[in-house]
Design a protein around this motif. Structure first.
Motif, PDB file in Angstrom:
ATOM      1  N   LYS A 234      -4.868 -11.259  -2.150  1.00  0.00           N
ATOM      2  CA  LYS A 234      -3.522 -11.583  -1.537  1.00  0.00           C
ATOM      3  C   LYS A 234      -2.417 -10.871  -2.220  1.00  0.00           C
ATOM      4  O   LYS A 234      -1.515 -10.231  -1.731  1.00  0.00           O
ATOM      5  N   SER A 235      -2.305 -11.283  -3.432  1.00  0.00           N
ATOM      6  CA  SER A 235      -1.274 -10.594  -4.293  1.00  0.00           C
ATOM      7  C   SER A 235      -1.264  -8.924  -4.138  1.00  0.00           C
ATOM      8  O   SER A 235      -0.066  -8.459  -4.023  1.00  0.00           O
ATOM      9  N   VAL A 236      -2.286  -8.258  -4.157  1.00  0.00           N
ATOM     10  CA  VAL A 236      -2.408  -6.797  -3.905  1.00  0.00           C
ATOM     11  C   VAL A 236      -1.948  -6.562  -2.634  1.00  0.00           C
ATOM     12  O   VAL A 236      -1.105  -5.671  -2.414  1.00  0.00           O
TER      13      VAL A 236
ATOM     14  N   GLU B  89      -0.104  -7.905  -0.567  1.00  0.00           N
ATOM     15  CA  GLU B  89       1.571  -8.190  -0.569  1.00  0.00           C
ATOM     16  C   GLU B  89       2.205  -7.062  -0.980  1.00  0.00           C
ATOM     17  O   GLU B  89       3.340  -6.649  -0.717  1.00  0.00           O
ATOM     18  N   LYS B  90       1.524  -6.551  -2.226  1.00  0.00           N
ATOM     19  CA  LYS B  90       2.507  -5.305  -2.891  1.00  0.00           C
ATOM     20  C   LYS B  90       2.220  -4.070  -2.004  1.00  0.00           C
ATOM     21  O   LYS B  90       3.089  -3.181  -1.918  1.00  0.00           O
ATOM     22  N   LEU B  91       1.182  -3.988  -1.039  1.00  0.00           N
ATOM     23  CA  LEU B  91       0.971  -2.940  -0.158  1.00  0.00           C
ATOM     24  C   LEU B  91       1.723  -2.933   0.956  1.00  0.00           C
ATOM     25  O   LEU B  91       1.576  -2.151   2.064  1.00  0.00           O
ATOM     26  N   ASN B  92       2.017  -4.268   1.160  1.00  0.00           N
ATOM     27  CA  ASN B  92       2.799  -4.624   2.589  1.00  0.00           C
ATOM     28  C   ASN B  92       1.963  -4.667   3.689  1.00  0.00           C
ATOM     29  O   ASN B  92       2.074  -4.185   4.720  1.00  0.00           O
ATOM     30  N   ILE B  93       0.451  -4.891   3.454  1.00  0.00           N
ATOM     31  CA  ILE B  93      -0.444  -5.118   4.441  1.00  0.00           C
ATOM     32  C   ILE B  93      -0.904  -6.695   4.565  1.00  0.00           C
ATOM     33  O   ILE B  93      -0.967  -7.302   3.509  1.00  0.00           O
ATOM     34  N   SER B  94      -1.866  -6.794   5.425  1.00  0.00           N
ATOM     35  CA  SER B  94      -2.666  -8.016   5.472  1.00  0.00           C
ATOM     36  C   SER B  94      -3.786  -8.084   4.422  1.00  0.00           C
ATOM     37  O   SER B  94      -4.493  -6.851   4.356  1.00  0.00           O
ATOM     38  N   ASP B  95      -4.323  -9.198   4.108  1.00  0.00           N
ATOM     39  CA  ASP B  95      -5.186  -9.138   3.141  1.00  0.00           C
ATOM     40  C   ASP B  95      -6.601  -8.845   3.881  1.00  0.00           C
ATOM     41  O   ASP B  95      -7.545  -8.048   3.176  1.00  0.00           O
ATOM     42  N   LYS B  96      -6.505  -9.034   5.218  1.00  0.00           N
ATOM     43  CA  LYS B  96      -7.767  -8.577   5.985  1.00  0.00           C
ATOM     44  C   LYS B  96      -8.028  -7.098   6.233  1.00  0.00           C
ATOM     45  O   LYS B  96      -9.167  -6.675   5.767  1.00  0.00           O
ATOM     46  N   LYS B  97      -6.766  -6.468   6.136  1.00  0.00           N
ATOM     47  CA  LYS B  97      -6.819  -4.943   6.353  1.00  0.00           C
ATOM     48  C   LYS B  97      -7.003  -4.331   4.840  1.00  0.00           C
ATOM     49  O   LYS B  97      -8.099  -3.371   4.776  1.00  0.00           O
ATOM     50  N   LEU B  98      -6.966  -4.863   3.847  1.00  0.00           N
ATOM     51  CA  LEU B  98      -7.291  -4.399   2.386  1.00  0.00           C
ATOM     52  C   LEU B  98      -8.639  -4.753   2.089  1.00  0.00           C
ATOM     53  O   LEU B  98      -9.209  -3.878   1.547  1.00  0.00           O
TER      54      LEU B  98
END
Length: 230
Positions: A133-135, A137-146
């Motif tokens: 989740k924290s990463v 947020e840094k990428l400004n994408i959803s955690d599902k997408k990451l």
């Protein structure tokens, strides 16, 4: 856990073992009382003490289970209800758009490069509490997408992805004379690991050698090089 967290403590799931043993003890007490009453008669005088012990055990197991709930559930399931309600409309609006672009190889490649920049250059992996989740947020994408990028596109869990950088950082520090006085645990903690057990297990899995043996080899090769120079 490996999909969401970069560190996994062996103690995080020990409560499951405690729960199993506790349940066995409770059932064993109940069976023992039944057998005793059948063979020797009523044991009313001891019931109070046994009941207090059993209640204490049940409360302890409940406490351990609740305290470890966060380990078993993804973070988005643990958000407060009002936060979920506020975000549900926005997530619903974006979900169709994300679904369309999730499988776009070009976009995934761009996202991968952005992820590498954040992890390598900003050295986020040095943070022990780093999470998916924290990463995201840094990428400004959803955690599902990451999660999709890592699991499907890169074929690696978040845990393994982050810890490979930590292991490389440990190796650099071991080979650096400035860290010769540091213990392996001290180096591991500086590189983002949060326990000796996790560090040893992860390092050996990636390098096929224990950290101590790796350090011994580095020191030996350095000693041989110094002798050659002389």
């Amino acid at each position: 856990m490996k999909f969401y967290y970069s560190n996994i403590n062996s103690n995080d799931l020990d409560w499951l073992q405690i729960f199993l043993y506790g349940t066995i003890v409770i059932i064993g007490i109940d069976i023992s009382i039944t057998i005793y009453e059948v063979l020797f008669g009523d044991i009313t005088s001891a019931i109070g003490i046994i009941a207090v012990f059993v209640v204490f055990l049940i409360v302890y197991l409940a406490y351990k289970g609740i305290s470890q709930t966060k380990v078993l559930l993804p973070e988005f399931l643990l958000k407060k209800e009002d936060v979920i309600h506020e975000q549900s409309t926005e997530e619903s609006r974006l979900i169709s758009h994300q679904t369309k672009i999730t499988h776009d190889p070009e976009e995934l490649d761009i996202l991968f490069k952005r992820l590498e920049i954040i992890i390598r250059e900003q050295k986020c992996y040095l943070t022990p509490e780093l999470s998916l989740k924290s990463v995201s947020e840094k990428l400004n994408i959803s955690d599902k997408k990451l999660s999709y990028l890592l699991n499907q596109h890169m074929n690696v869990s978040f845990y393994d992805y982050v810890n490979q950088f930590r292991v490389e950082e440990v190796k650099k520090k071991i080979m650096n004379p400035s860290f010769s006085k540091y213990t392996l645990l001290a180096i591991a903690l500086e590189c983002g690991f949060n326990s000796k057990t996790s560090f040893n297990r992860t390092f050996q899995r990636f390098e096929k050698i224990t950290p101590s043996k790796f350090r011994t080899q580095v020191l030996k090769s350095k000693s041989n090089y110094d002798l050659t120079e002389l």
